[in-house]
Structure formats: structure tokens, C-alpha cells
Design a protein around this motif. Structure first.
Motif, PDB file in Angstrom:
ATOM      1  N   GLU A  37     -41.879 -50.251 -21.433  1.00  7.62           N
ATOM      2  CA  GLU A  37     -41.219 -51.421 -21.882  1.00  7.62           C
ATOM      3  C   GLU A  37     -39.702 -51.134 -22.223  1.00  7.62           C
ATOM      4  O   GLU A  37     -38.853 -52.059 -21.574  1.00  7.62           O
ATOM      5  CB  GLU A  37     -41.946 -52.180 -23.123  1.00  7.62           C
ATOM      6  CG  GLU A  37     -43.146 -52.823 -22.780  1.00  7.62           C
ATOM      7  CD  GLU A  37     -43.928 -53.392 -23.930  1.00  7.62           C
ATOM      8  OE1 GLU A  37     -43.414 -53.390 -24.833  1.00  7.62           O
ATOM      9  OE2 GLU A  37     -45.016 -53.649 -23.630  1.00  7.62           O
ATOM     10  N   ALA A  38     -39.345 -50.077 -23.139  1.00 11.05           N
ATOM     11  CA  ALA A  38     -38.052 -49.865 -23.489  1.00 11.05           C
ATOM     12  C   ALA A  38     -37.212 -49.393 -22.221  1.00 11.05           C
ATOM     13  O   ALA A  38     -35.881 -50.173 -22.148  1.00 11.05           O
ATOM     14  CB  ALA A  38     -38.016 -49.013 -24.435  1.00 11.05           C
ATOM     15  N   ALA A  39     -37.666 -48.806 -21.400  1.00 14.93           N
ATOM     16  CA  ALA A  39     -37.062 -48.228 -20.160  1.00 14.93           C
ATOM     17  C   ALA A  39     -36.811 -49.280 -19.179  1.00 14.93           C
ATOM     18  O   ALA A  39     -35.725 -49.017 -18.579  1.00 14.93           O
ATOM     19  CB  ALA A  39     -37.825 -46.960 -19.508  1.00 14.93           C
ATOM     20  N   LEU A  40     -37.667 -50.084 -19.238  1.00 15.30           N
ATOM     21  CA  LEU A  40     -37.541 -51.263 -18.086  1.00 15.30           C
ATOM     22  C   LEU A  40     -36.569 -52.192 -18.536  1.00 15.30           C
ATOM     23  O   LEU A  40     -35.786 -52.524 -17.723  1.00 15.30           O
ATOM     24  CB  LEU A  40     -38.896 -52.046 -17.985  1.00 15.30           C
ATOM     25  CG  LEU A  40     -38.886 -53.514 -17.059  1.00 15.30           C
ATOM     26  CD1 LEU A  40     -38.505 -52.809 -15.714  1.00 15.30           C
ATOM     27  CD2 LEU A  40     -40.240 -54.280 -17.199  1.00 15.30           C
ATOM     28  N   ALA A  41     -36.317 -52.369 -19.935  1.00 14.55           N
ATOM     29  CA  ALA A  41     -35.209 -52.994 -20.431  1.00 14.55           C
ATOM     30  C   ALA A  41     -33.888 -52.395 -20.105  1.00 14.55           C
ATOM     31  O   ALA A  41     -32.750 -53.138 -19.761  1.00 14.55           O
ATOM     32  CB  ALA A  41     -35.528 -53.266 -22.110  1.00 14.55           C
ATOM     33  N   GLN A  42     -33.974 -51.103 -20.348  1.00 10.32           N
ATOM     34  CA  GLN A  42     -32.657 -50.435 -20.006  1.00 10.32           C
ATOM     35  C   GLN A  42     -32.121 -50.518 -18.736  1.00 10.32           C
ATOM     36  O   GLN A  42     -31.006 -50.637 -18.308  1.00 10.32           O
ATOM     37  CB  GLN A  42     -32.713 -49.050 -20.690  1.00 10.32           C
ATOM     38  CG  GLN A  42     -31.513 -48.037 -20.654  1.00 10.32           C
ATOM     39  CD  GLN A  42     -30.540 -48.732 -21.490  1.00 10.32           C
ATOM     40  OE1 GLN A  42     -30.751 -49.235 -22.432  1.00 10.32           O
ATOM     41  NE2 GLN A  42     -29.307 -48.231 -21.373  1.00 10.32           N
ATOM     42  N   LEU A  43     -33.283 -50.325 -17.774  1.00  9.56           N
ATOM     43  CA  LEU A  43     -33.050 -50.372 -16.190  1.00  9.56           C
ATOM     44  C   LEU A  43     -32.266 -51.610 -15.757  1.00  9.56           C
ATOM     45  O   LEU A  43     -31.539 -51.687 -15.178  1.00  9.56           O
ATOM     46  CB  LEU A  43     -34.230 -50.275 -15.675  1.00  9.56           C
ATOM     47  CG  LEU A  43     -34.189 -50.104 -14.185  1.00  9.56           C
ATOM     48  CD1 LEU A  43     -33.347 -49.053 -13.599  1.00  9.56           C
ATOM     49  CD2 LEU A  43     -35.521 -49.946 -13.409  1.00  9.56           C
ATOM     50  N   VAL A  44     -32.825 -52.779 -16.352  1.00  8.59           N
ATOM     51  CA  VAL A  44     -32.269 -54.181 -15.860  1.00  8.59           C
ATOM     52  C   VAL A  44     -30.858 -54.066 -16.406  1.00  8.59           C
ATOM     53  O   VAL A  44     -29.966 -54.527 -15.799  1.00  8.59           O
ATOM     54  CB  VAL A  44     -33.315 -55.193 -16.587  1.00  8.59           C
ATOM     55  CG1 VAL A  44     -32.584 -56.513 -16.229  1.00  8.59           C
ATOM     56  CG2 VAL A  44     -34.573 -55.109 -16.025  1.00  8.59           C
ATOM     57  N   LYS A  45     -30.635 -53.788 -17.615  1.00  8.08           N
ATOM     58  CA  LYS A  45     -29.356 -53.774 -18.219  1.00  8.08           C
ATOM     59  C   LYS A  45     -28.527 -53.064 -17.542  1.00  8.08           C
ATOM     60  O   LYS A  45     -27.098 -53.384 -17.361  1.00  8.08           O
ATOM     61  CB  LYS A  45     -29.288 -53.347 -19.787  1.00  8.08           C
ATOM     62  CG  LYS A  45     -28.183 -53.398 -20.503  1.00  8.08           C
ATOM     63  CD  LYS A  45     -28.349 -52.869 -21.833  1.00  8.08           C
ATOM     64  CE  LYS A  45     -27.042 -52.880 -22.774  1.00  8.08           C
ATOM     65  NZ  LYS A  45     -27.130 -52.337 -24.114  1.00  8.08           N
ATOM     66  N   LEU A  46     -28.761 -51.761 -16.823  1.00  4.21           N
ATOM     67  CA  LEU A  46     -27.791 -50.991 -16.283  1.00  4.21           C
ATOM     68  C   LEU A  46     -27.719 -51.624 -15.015  1.00  4.21           C
ATOM     69  O   LEU A  46     -26.478 -51.398 -14.454  1.00  4.21           O
ATOM     70  CB  LEU A  46     -28.522 -49.379 -15.933  1.00  4.21           C
ATOM     71  CG  LEU A  46     -28.599 -48.751 -17.219  1.00  4.21           C
ATOM     72  CD1 LEU A  46     -29.143 -47.265 -17.037  1.00  4.21           C
ATOM     73  CD2 LEU A  46     -27.149 -48.268 -17.806  1.00  4.21           C
ATOM     74  N   GLU A  47     -28.599 -51.970 -14.123  1.00  3.79           N
ATOM     75  CA  GLU A  47     -28.368 -52.694 -13.065  1.00  3.79           C
ATOM     76  C   GLU A  47     -27.564 -53.932 -13.044  1.00  3.79           C
ATOM     77  O   GLU A  47     -26.559 -54.199 -11.968  1.00  3.79           O
ATOM     78  CB  GLU A  47     -29.812 -53.438 -12.323  1.00  3.79           C
ATOM     79  CG  GLU A  47     -30.668 -52.100 -11.810  1.00  3.79           C
ATOM     80  CD  GLU A  47     -32.024 -52.436 -11.481  1.00  3.79           C
ATOM     81  OE1 GLU A  47     -32.685 -53.714 -11.902  1.00  3.79           O
ATOM     82  OE2 GLU A  47     -32.859 -51.582 -10.681  1.00  3.79           O
ATOM     83  N   LEU A  48     -27.559 -54.859 -14.054  1.00  2.52           N
ATOM     84  CA  LEU A  48     -26.638 -55.880 -14.072  1.00  2.52           C
ATOM     85  C   LEU A  48     -25.236 -55.291 -14.398  1.00  2.52           C
ATOM     86  O   LEU A  48     -24.139 -55.869 -13.992  1.00  2.52           O
ATOM     87  CB  LEU A  48     -26.914 -56.628 -15.358  1.00  2.52           C
ATOM     88  CG  LEU A  48     -28.422 -57.422 -15.342  1.00  2.52           C
ATOM     89  CD1 LEU A  48     -28.719 -58.152 -16.574  1.00  2.52           C
ATOM     90  CD2 LEU A  48     -28.332 -58.617 -13.974  1.00  2.52           C
ATOM     91  N   LYS A  49     -25.348 -54.266 -15.135  1.00  3.33           N
ATOM     92  CA  LYS A  49     -23.743 -53.657 -15.451  1.00  3.33           C
ATOM     93  C   LYS A  49     -23.100 -53.238 -14.223  1.00  3.33           C
ATOM     94  O   LYS A  49     -21.976 -53.081 -13.728  1.00  3.33           O
ATOM     95  CB  LYS A  49     -23.883 -52.555 -16.202  1.00  3.33           C
ATOM     96  CG  LYS A  49     -22.672 -52.056 -16.900  1.00  3.33           C
ATOM     97  CD  LYS A  49     -22.925 -50.743 -17.910  1.00  3.33           C
ATOM     98  CE  LYS A  49     -21.404 -50.442 -18.430  1.00  3.33           C
ATOM     99  NZ  LYS A  49     -21.556 -49.356 -19.550  1.00  3.33           N
ATOM    100  N   ASN A  50     -24.039 -52.775 -13.171  1.00  7.92           N
ATOM    101  CA  ASN A  50     -23.525 -52.218 -11.914  1.00  7.92           C
ATOM    102  C   ASN A  50     -23.515 -53.375 -10.911  1.00  7.92           C
ATOM    103  O   ASN A  50     -23.270 -53.029  -9.599  1.00  7.92           O
ATOM    104  CB  ASN A  50     -24.365 -51.133 -11.389  1.00  7.92           C
ATOM    105  CG  ASN A  50     -24.284 -49.810 -12.338  1.00  7.92           C
ATOM    106  OD1 ASN A  50     -23.190 -49.604 -12.925  1.00  7.92           O
ATOM    107  ND2 ASN A  50     -25.333 -49.108 -12.382  1.00  7.92           N
ATOM    108  N   GLY A  51     -23.498 -54.718 -11.131  1.00  7.69           N
ATOM    109  CA  GLY A  51     -23.298 -55.674 -10.116  1.00  7.69           C
ATOM    110  C   GLY A  51     -24.590 -56.004  -9.429  1.00  7.69           C
ATOM    111  O   GLY A  51     -24.386 -56.473  -8.369  1.00  7.69           O
ATOM    112  N   THR A  81     -34.260 -56.455  -7.899  1.00  6.10           N
ATOM    113  CA  THR A  81     -32.767 -56.303  -7.806  1.00  6.10           C
ATOM    114  C   THR A  81     -32.392 -56.119  -6.324  1.00  6.10           C
ATOM    115  O   THR A  81     -33.002 -55.735  -5.518  1.00  6.10           O
ATOM    116  CB  THR A  81     -32.606 -55.135  -8.456  1.00  6.10           C
ATOM    117  OG1 THR A  81     -33.035 -55.092  -9.740  1.00  6.10           O
ATOM    118  CG2 THR A  81     -31.066 -54.791  -8.533  1.00  6.10           C
ATOM    119  N   SER A  82     -31.332 -57.087  -6.189  1.00  6.77           N
ATOM    120  CA  SER A  82     -30.662 -56.993  -4.690  1.00  6.77           C
ATOM    121  C   SER A  82     -29.166 -56.660  -4.992  1.00  6.77           C
ATOM    122  O   SER A  82     -28.680 -57.168  -5.758  1.00  6.77           O
ATOM    123  CB  SER A  82     -30.924 -58.232  -3.989  1.00  6.77           C
ATOM    124  OG  SER A  82     -30.102 -59.459  -4.637  1.00  6.77           O
TER     125      SER A  82
END
Length: 316
Positions: free
Chosen positions: A73-87, A101-102
Motif C-alpha cells: 500500500e505504501a509503495a503504491l502511494a509512493q508510485l502515484v506520487k512520483l508519477e504525478l511529479k513526473n507529469g 497512468t498515461s
């Protein structure tokens, strides 16, 4: 041969050897009985030890599974955060709360359409010699900001409720109305929990009991001690009862609610008041079952979460 009156009596004589043989046989029979009893005792002890080992292995696997689920769960939240940060945009998938993610489009359509025209103008400038003009840098259109991920609905599915076992409990050193507990939630180490239950639940009833714990509250200090979770109770102004998990539940079991998929926040944001929004709909029903909007809180395959005597009261 002796005779008493007219009747002769024969006296049988036993040798020492025959007495010794009978004694040895008796000893052998006694030894066999003792050996059988010893073998039976050893077999029962081995069976008991095997059962204990199997139970321990089950508990260890359950704890490891709960810990892994929390890490995922923590890794998934971190992944979404990084993807948002990278546009990268987070797009809701129909029929679920999940996001996919697209990548944002690389070039705006207007820029792509202008490319052939720009090439034609460059060719014309080579054919007709004209004074060189200073190149004017075209301003690139501002990059679109990534859209914020849609927030999940505010309901009980965002609360991380689990089965825990109180392994240690005592009075808070600086508060007469508070208990200080160590609760095994199926994780690597017990959680420290502070509960205001001294006036309602005797200390002996708190020891070594199974409880339902909400685990994704933001840790908060209570009289100098950081509390890492909350024990769920059925409550009135005059009486409080600790909720009981179903029989067969073990530390780390996840509590679900029918109709509300379990997708808890890694940690609830106090400013968004998710728990406060859910609290008015968390109640026991007329059959003592803890519910959210009438749907039972339960451990799948094991049963419902219940109160002891309090019906139709708030759960908090």
C-alpha cells in the motif's frame, strides 16, 4: 502322601527354579505395561508439540502477510506520487477506485500543424536572397500542469481497521483515566496505543484480549506518549464496550465492510476529516453487530465484529 480319614492328600512341591521363572514373567509383564504407558505419553507430547509448531507458523505467516500488504500500500502511494511529479496523469478506471497512468501528449496539435508551413517558408528564403533577419525565438506554449488525482469517496473503505491483540497493558504514568497498551497487529513490532477506557473497562478485561484497531490515524501524543492507533468501541455517555472480533480471528486480520471496497489511505490526513465524516454512520445494530450505514463490519470467512450488550449506539 498323607491321609486324613479315608482320603489321601497329595502335597505338591515347587522348586526354587519354578518360583523364579514366575517372578521374572511378572516383571516382564509389568515392564511391558510401563513401556506402553511411556510410549503413549511420548506420542501425546509429540502431537501437542506439532500442533504448537503449526499454530506458530500460521501466526508468523499471517503477520508477514499483513506486513507485506502494508508495504505494498505504501509503495503504491509512493508510485502515484512520483508519477504525478513526473507529469503523468492519473486516470480513474471505470468501475473501481484505481488509477491508471498515461503520458501527456508530447507536442500540441498547433505546433505539429505549423511544421509544414515553417518548412515551406525556409525553402522560399533559400531561393530568393533577402537580407538576413534575426531569428525570433518562438515562445513555447506553457506545459500543462498534471491533473490532480481524483480523491476516493469518503467512506469506511478508507479506514484501515484490523484485528489486534493486547499483549501488554497498564495505567498511563501521567493520566489516571488512560490505559497504555502494546497491541500486536500482525506487524513486525507491537503498536503503542493510549486509550481513555479506565473508567469503563477493568484492567483485567483488557489483558490478552482481541480487539479491533484503526491503524491509519496520524500518530498523536497523549500526555507525553505517542499513540499509534485507536481501539474501536461501542459507546454511550455512560457505558463503553470494546468491540470483539469474530471467533478464530488472529492479529493482522483485515476488517471489511460489504459494499465498500477496502482501499485505506496510508495515513489519514487530519485536515480532511475522513474518520469524522464516517463516524456518524458507524453504529451497532439491534443484533449487536458493528455496521457502517447498515452494512456489517466483518473478517471474511470468520464472522462479524460485535459489541457485548450495547445495541444501536455509536462506534468510535
Amino acid at each position: 502322601m498323607l491321609a486324613i480319614g479315608k482320603f489321601p492328600i497329595r502335597i505338591l512341591k515347587f522348586s526354587r527354579k519354578s518360583y523364579k521363572t514366575m517372578s521374572d514373567l511378572q516383571k516382564i509383564a509389568d515392564n511391558n505395561k510401563r513401556a506402553e504407558a511411556l510410549i503413549t505419553s511420548i506420542e501425546s507430547e509429540i502431537n501437542a508439540i506439532q500442533k504448537q509448531l503449526v499454530e506458530r507458523q500460521k501466526q508468523e505467516l499471517t503477520r508477514e502477510n499483513a506486513l507485506l500488504a502494508r508495504e505494498v500500500e505504501a509503495a503504491l502511494a509512493q508510485l502515484v506520487k512520483l508519477e504525478l511529479k513526473n507529469g503523468k496523469k492519473q486516470i480513474p478506471v471505470p468501475g473501481s477506485r484505481g488509477l491508471c497512468t498515461s503520458a501527456a501528449s508530447e507536442a500540441p496539435p498547433a505546433t505539429a500543424a505549423a511544421a509544414p508551413a515553417a518548412a515551406a517558408e525556409a525553402a522560399a528564403s533559400k531561393t530568393v536572397k533577402e537580407p538576413k533577419e534575426k531569428k525570433v525565438k518562438e515562445k513555447k506554449p506553457a506545459a500543462e500542469k498534471p491533473a490532480a488525482a481524483p480523491e476516493a469517496p469518503v467512506d469506511v473503505g478508507r479506514l484501515d481497521m484490523r484485528v489486534g491483540k493486547i499483549v501488554e497493558v497498564g495505567r498511563h504514568p501521567d493520566a489516571d483515566s488512560l490505559y497504555l497498551e502494546k497491541i500486536d497487529c500482525g506487524e513486525a513490532a507491537p503498536r503503542t496505543v493510549v486509550s481513555g477506557l479506565v473508567k469503563f473497562v477493568p484492567l483485567e478485561e483488557m489483558q490478552n484480549r482481541l480487539v479491533v484497531v484503526m491503524c491509519n490515524l496520524k500518530p498523536a501524543k497523549m500526555r507525553g506518549v505517542t499513540s499509534e492507533a485507536m481501539v474501536m468501541c461501542a459507546s454511550t455517555p455512560d457505558k463503553v464496550e470494546v468491540l470483539s472480533p469474530p471467533a478464530g480471528a488472529v492479529p493482522g486480520d483485515l476488517v471489511h465492510c460489504e459494499g465498500y471496497p477496502r482501499q485505506p489511505d496510508v495515513q489519514l490526513n487530519p485536515k480532511k476529516k475522513v474518520f469524522e465524516a464516517c463516524a456518524p454512520d458507524l453504529k451497532t445494530n439491534g443484533e449487536l453487530v458493528a455496521c457502517y450505514k447498515g452494512s456489517a463490519l466483518h473478517v471474511p470467512g470468520k464472522g462479524n465484529v460485535v459489541a457485548q450488550t450495547l445495541k444501536n449506539v455509536n462506534v468510535k
